[in-house]
Design a protein around this motif. Sequence first.
Motif, PDB file in Angstrom:
ATOM      1  N   UNK A   3      45.807  53.514  75.395  1.00 40.52           N
ATOM      2  CA  UNK A   3      47.145  54.116  75.393  1.00 40.52           C
ATOM      3  C   UNK A   3      47.089  55.524  74.822  1.00 40.52           C
ATOM      4  N   UNK A   4      48.039  56.334  75.260  1.00 31.57           N
ATOM      5  CA  UNK A   4      48.196  57.653  74.654  1.00 31.57           C
ATOM      6  C   UNK A   4      48.795  57.467  73.269  1.00 31.57           C
ATOM      7  N   UNK A   5      48.496  58.363  72.335  1.00 32.60           N
ATOM      8  CA  UNK A   5      49.119  58.246  71.020  1.00 32.60           C
ATOM      9  C   UNK A   5      50.620  58.484  71.116  1.00 32.60           C
ATOM     10  N   UNK A   6      51.315  57.963  70.145  1.00 33.77           N
ATOM     11  CA  UNK A   6      52.776  58.101  70.131  1.00 33.77           C
ATOM     12  C   UNK A   6      53.180  59.566  70.062  1.00 33.77           C
ATOM     13  N   UNK A   7      54.166  59.930  70.872  1.00 35.13           N
ATOM     14  CA  UNK A   7      54.686  61.290  70.845  1.00 35.13           C
ATOM     15  C   UNK A   7      55.520  61.515  69.609  1.00 35.13           C
ATOM     16  N   UNK A   8      55.405  62.670  68.987  1.00 34.27           N
ATOM     17  CA  UNK A   8      56.232  62.959  67.814  1.00 34.27           C
ATOM     18  C   UNK A   8      57.721  62.974  68.173  1.00 34.27           C
ATOM     19  N   UNK A   9      58.539  62.837  67.161  1.00 38.59           N
ATOM     20  CA  UNK A   9      59.979  62.792  67.376  1.00 38.59           C
ATOM     21  C   UNK A   9      60.523  64.022  68.068  1.00 38.59           C
ATOM     22  N   UNK A  10      59.972  65.193  67.746  1.00 39.08           N
ATOM     23  CA  UNK A  10      60.486  66.406  68.377  1.00 39.08           C
ATOM     24  C   UNK A  10      60.145  66.438  69.865  1.00 39.08           C
ATOM     25  N   UNK A  53      61.787  60.693  83.090  1.00 40.78           N
ATOM     26  CA  UNK A  53      60.716  59.697  83.189  1.00 40.78           C
ATOM     27  C   UNK A  53      59.719  59.873  82.042  1.00 40.78           C
ATOM     28  N   UNK A  54      59.363  61.115  81.733  1.00 36.11           N
ATOM     29  CA  UNK A  54      58.449  61.366  80.617  1.00 36.11           C
ATOM     30  C   UNK A  54      59.061  60.908  79.294  1.00 36.11           C
ATOM     31  N   UNK A  55      60.349  61.165  79.105  1.00 32.43           N
ATOM     32  CA  UNK A  55      61.027  60.729  77.883  1.00 32.43           C
ATOM     33  C   UNK A  55      60.998  59.216  77.767  1.00 32.43           C
ATOM     34  N   UNK A  56      61.303  58.518  78.866  1.00 33.98           N
ATOM     35  CA  UNK A  56      61.277  57.047  78.839  1.00 33.98           C
ATOM     36  C   UNK A  56      59.881  56.535  78.529  1.00 33.98           C
ATOM     37  N   UNK A  59      59.103  57.135  74.843  1.00 33.69           N
ATOM     38  CA  UNK A  59      59.924  56.207  74.056  1.00 33.69           C
ATOM     39  C   UNK A  59      59.357  54.794  74.121  1.00 33.69           C
ATOM     40  N   UNK A  60      58.941  54.361  75.304  1.00 33.13           N
ATOM     41  CA  UNK A  60      58.375  53.025  75.467  1.00 33.13           C
ATOM     42  C   UNK A  60      57.073  52.889  74.676  1.00 33.13           C
ATOM     43  N   UNK A  61      56.254  53.924  74.692  1.00 30.60           N
ATOM     44  CA  UNK A  61      55.004  53.867  73.942  1.00 30.60           C
ATOM     45  C   UNK A  61      55.243  53.767  72.449  1.00 30.60           C
ATOM     46  N   UNK A  62      56.232  54.499  71.954  1.00 36.86           N
ATOM     47  CA  UNK A  62      56.503  54.433  70.522  1.00 36.86           C
ATOM     48  C   UNK A  62      57.080  53.080  70.138  1.00 36.86           C
TER      49      UNK A  62
END
Length: 67
Positions: A3-10, A53-56, A59-62
């Motif tokens: 998996x890709x690492x979790x995207x930061x909140x920003x 789609x990228x945001x979803x 968000x799903x990964x986090x």
Amino acid sequence: MGDYPEGPGDVRRALFALSLVLGAYALTVAVGDYDASHTEALLVCAVAYTAHVLWRNVRRQSASRAA
């Protein structure tokens, strides 16, 4: 290929804001308040959809990492 690492909140907030802004612009063009060429409207809709789609995905990964 994990998996890709979790995207930061920003990153999540920026992608969500981009999808909202471009979605609102696309809606304005669709309603007829703004005249845009077909190409311009198509490109804005495509970028708005891609941002959403990228945001979803981020968000799903986090959410899966939190569980």
